[in-house]
Write a protein that holds these residues in place. Sequence first.
Motif, PDB file in Angstrom:
ATOM      1  N   GLY A   1     -13.510  -4.472 -20.307  1.00 15.35           N
ATOM      2  CA  GLY A   1     -12.218  -4.995 -20.721  1.00 15.35           C
ATOM      3  C   GLY A   1     -11.447  -3.980 -21.545  1.00 15.35           C
TER       4      GLY A   1
ATOM      5  N   ASN B   1      -8.811  -5.401 -23.907  1.00  9.95           N
ATOM      6  CA  ASN B   1      -7.993  -6.192 -24.819  1.00  9.95           C
ATOM      7  C   ASN B   1      -8.395  -5.884 -26.256  1.00  9.95           C
ATOM      8  OD1 ASN B   1     -10.461  -7.464 -25.092  1.00  9.95           O
ATOM      9  ND2 ASN B   1      -9.896  -9.230 -23.857  1.00  9.95           N
TER      10      ASN B   1
ATOM     11  N   ALA C   1     -12.229  -5.967 -26.846  1.00 11.97           N
ATOM     12  CA  ALA C   1     -12.908  -4.814 -26.261  1.00 11.97           C
ATOM     13  C   ALA C   1     -12.660  -3.558 -27.090  1.00 11.97           C
ATOM     14  CB  ALA C   1     -12.432  -4.601 -24.827  1.00 11.97           C
TER      15      ALA C   1
ATOM     16  N   VAL D   1     -12.407  -0.414 -17.322  1.00 14.91           N
ATOM     17  CA  VAL D   1     -11.111  -1.070 -17.452  1.00 14.91           C
ATOM     18  C   VAL D   1     -10.487  -1.242 -16.071  1.00 14.91           C
ATOM     19  CG1 VAL D   1      -8.841  -0.945 -18.534  1.00 14.91           C
ATOM     20  CG2 VAL D   1     -10.828   0.043 -19.704  1.00 14.91           C
TER      21      VAL D   1
ATOM     22  N   THR E   1     -14.250  -1.353 -11.952  1.00 14.60           N
ATOM     23  CA  THR E   1     -14.889  -2.642 -12.235  1.00 14.60           C
ATOM     24  C   THR E   1     -16.400  -2.478 -12.309  1.00 14.60           C
ATOM     25  OG1 THR E   1     -14.965  -3.177  -9.866  1.00 14.60           O
ATOM     26  CG2 THR E   1     -13.072  -4.008 -11.121  1.00 14.60           C
TER      27      THR E   1
ATOM     28  N   THR F   1     -14.375 -10.329 -21.726  1.00 13.84           N
ATOM     29  CA  THR F   1     -13.517 -10.757 -20.613  1.00 13.84           C
ATOM     30  C   THR F   1     -12.689 -11.993 -20.942  1.00 13.84           C
ATOM     31  OG1 THR F   1     -15.482 -11.903 -19.757  1.00 13.84           O
ATOM     32  CG2 THR F   1     -14.955  -9.751 -18.815  1.00 13.84           C
TER      33      THR F   1
END
Length: 326
Positions: free
Chosen positions: A165, A167, A170, A188, A220, A249
């Motif tokens: 992630g 955000n 993360a 990411v 991923t 996530t």
Amino acid sequence: MNQTLDILIVGGGPIGLACGIEAKKAGLSYIIVEKGCLVNSLFNYPLHMTFFSTADRLEIGGYPFPSIHPKPNRMEALEYYRRVADVSELEIRLFEEVQSIKPDVNEEYNVSTSKGKYKARHIIIATGFYDIPNLLNIPGEDLPKVKHYYYDPHFFYKQKVLVVGANNSAADVALETWRRGAEVTMVVRESELQSIKYWVKPDLQNRIDEGSIKAYFNSTLTEIREPEVDLLTPQGKVTIENDYVMAMTGYQPNFAFLEKIGVELSHDEKRHPTHNPETMETNMPRMYLAGVVCGGMDTRVWFIENSRIHAVKTIAHILEQQKVNA
């Protein structure tokens, strides 16, 4: 409890407390029922977390939130909401999980919990969204090395950590574990860092640019095994050694609980709970939503500072309906 309450509030987070304060000010009988400790979600935040909001925007019930930092941290928030609950003398039942809410013929709701039964004329659901993580749905996600929650970076000293992630969560995990001696890699989906606190993003970008933290963009995680993980990158499959996967996530409301008690959800991927944004009443009469639960999967739409108003709207509507029915 034989008494029929005016309101039963499900959830003892900041917005649930705000609803209790407003109910008490209005002279309504109420209780707040929380399945964990007081402000349980905040308690489970990372140990050193700093809020994006300033202290004044986290205030509820008109009680000032003094903070020695420009933006308060987790420990200050726990202290503040604990003091608010004490000073307000709120009626709270902790470590008591609501199991069912059913309407009866007397325009009341019968509520069963892990510790008892209640009757209430109105229900406010203020359950947040932090209890259920969004899963990756890939092989190996059920291994003990995979974590969807993060608490203290010291645990990861000298460990190979993959952070999924980009955000705020993360970013915090990546930087904090790296500073405590972890070997950190990020994976990411996007092509660059995006929704991250403005004072954190440059720090993380600099660590990536200098190579202290390895980052795979447009990539991923596809499989997790005990000693390693597989990534799908623009250059193809990459396998790296790994001790822990921190799957930051995001989280989602308890949709199963909402459906069980009769709240309708939209049929798209957002799963927005049906409610009137002016009154906060759902499709179930006299049942209301408050706080981040209102956003469904749009968990970034509502947070403490902009959903405090839900408490005011809800109690105002309940009082209006009481006048109409008097």
